[in-house]
Design a protein around this motif. Structure first.
Motif, mmCIF file in Angstrom:
data_model
loop_
_atom_site.group_PDB
_atom_site.id
_atom_site.type_symbol
_atom_site.label_atom_id
_atom_site.label_comp_id
_atom_site.label_asym_id
_atom_site.label_seq_id
_atom_site.Cartn_x
_atom_site.Cartn_y
_atom_site.Cartn_z
ATOM 1 N N GLN A 1 0.741 -1.147 0.131
ATOM 2 C CA GLN A 1 0.029 -0.079 -0.082
ATOM 3 C C GLN A 1 0.950 1.215 -0.042
ATOM 4 O O GLN A 1 1.778 1.284 0.680
ATOM 5 N N VAL A 2 0.310 2.306 -0.576
ATOM 6 C CA VAL A 2 1.138 3.365 -0.668
ATOM 7 C C VAL A 2 0.035 4.773 -0.279
ATOM 8 O O VAL A 2 -0.975 4.518 -0.748
ATOM 9 N N SER A 25 4.655 7.509 1.694
ATOM 10 C CA SER A 25 5.063 6.013 2.478
ATOM 11 C C SER A 25 4.374 4.786 1.868
ATOM 12 O O SER A 25 3.354 4.813 1.122
ATOM 13 N N GLY A 26 5.009 3.669 2.314
ATOM 14 C CA GLY A 26 4.639 2.493 1.675
ATOM 15 C C GLY A 26 5.655 1.746 1.020
ATOM 16 O O GLY A 26 6.767 1.837 1.314
ATOM 17 N N THR A 27 5.146 0.479 0.401
ATOM 18 C CA THR A 27 5.814 -0.222 -0.498
ATOM 19 C C THR A 27 6.489 0.552 -1.637
ATOM 20 O O THR A 27 5.547 0.443 -2.610
ATOM 21 N N ILE A 28 7.369 1.374 -1.770
ATOM 22 C CA ILE A 28 7.815 2.127 -2.811
ATOM 23 C C ILE A 28 9.307 1.796 -3.274
ATOM 24 O O ILE A 28 10.207 1.566 -2.764
ATOM 25 N N PHE A 29 9.056 1.440 -4.757
ATOM 26 C CA PHE A 29 10.343 1.223 -5.187
ATOM 27 C C PHE A 29 10.753 2.442 -6.003
ATOM 28 O O PHE A 29 12.066 2.583 -5.870
ATOM 29 N N ARG A 30 10.008 3.042 -6.853
ATOM 30 C CA ARG A 30 10.595 4.339 -7.366
ATOM 31 C C ARG A 30 9.412 5.470 -7.473
ATOM 32 O O ARG A 30 8.133 4.929 -7.797
ATOM 33 N N ASN A 76 11.437 10.894 -0.287
ATOM 34 C CA ASN A 76 9.898 10.620 -0.841
ATOM 35 C C ASN A 76 8.843 11.716 -0.615
ATOM 36 O O ASN A 76 7.963 11.504 -0.306
ATOM 37 N N THR A 101 5.602 0.476 -7.329
ATOM 38 C CA THR A 101 5.749 -0.433 -6.043
ATOM 39 C C THR A 101 6.692 -1.680 -6.526
ATOM 40 O O THR A 101 7.079 -2.234 -5.563
ATOM 41 N N ILE A 102 7.015 -1.699 -7.646
ATOM 42 C CA ILE A 102 7.812 -2.915 -8.140
ATOM 43 C C ILE A 102 8.557 -2.383 -9.312
ATOM 44 O O ILE A 102 8.006 -1.441 -9.813
#
Length: 120
Positions: A1-2, A25-30, A76, A101-102
């Protein structure tokens, strides 16, 4: 989640300044492009300013020379420094970010919005 969490905003007199901030915030790749939009009562949401990951910026004609968008890729975050505010700047301001996120393409995410009121 972002999630995009906004802060700042409020009531300011004409000619004054405010600063808006937005943190992802959260699962952030870029995080790719980040931007600020606004929506005034009875009007469509419009782009205020945008900034690429490399720091290239673009502003709407109505805020050019008065607003400054900046970002911190390590944290971020994206910010909007608003100077020489006018009553026409009154609106709900939303931060926006294109976030992956990926590995691969990103998706747009929005902050919850914050009200900026310019009035004497």
């Amino acid at each position: 989640q972002v999630q995009l969490a906004q802060s700042g905003g409020g009531l300011v007199q004409p000619g004054g300044s405010l600063r808006l901030s937005c943190a992802a915030s959260g699962t952030i790749f870029r995080i790719y492009d980040m931007a600020w939009y606004r929506q005034a009562p009875g009007k469509r949401r419009e782009l205020v300013a945008e900034i690429t990951r490399q720091g290239f910026t673009n502003y709407s004609d109505s805020v050019q020379g008065r607003f400054i968008i900046s970002r911190d890729n390590a944290k971020n975050t994206v910010s909007l420094q608003m100077n020489s505010l006018k009553p026409d700047d009154t609106a709900v301001y939303y931060c926006n970010a294109n976030i992956a996120t990926i590995v691969g393409g990103g998706l747009p995410y929005w902050g919850e919005g914050t009200l900026v009121t310019v009035s004497s």
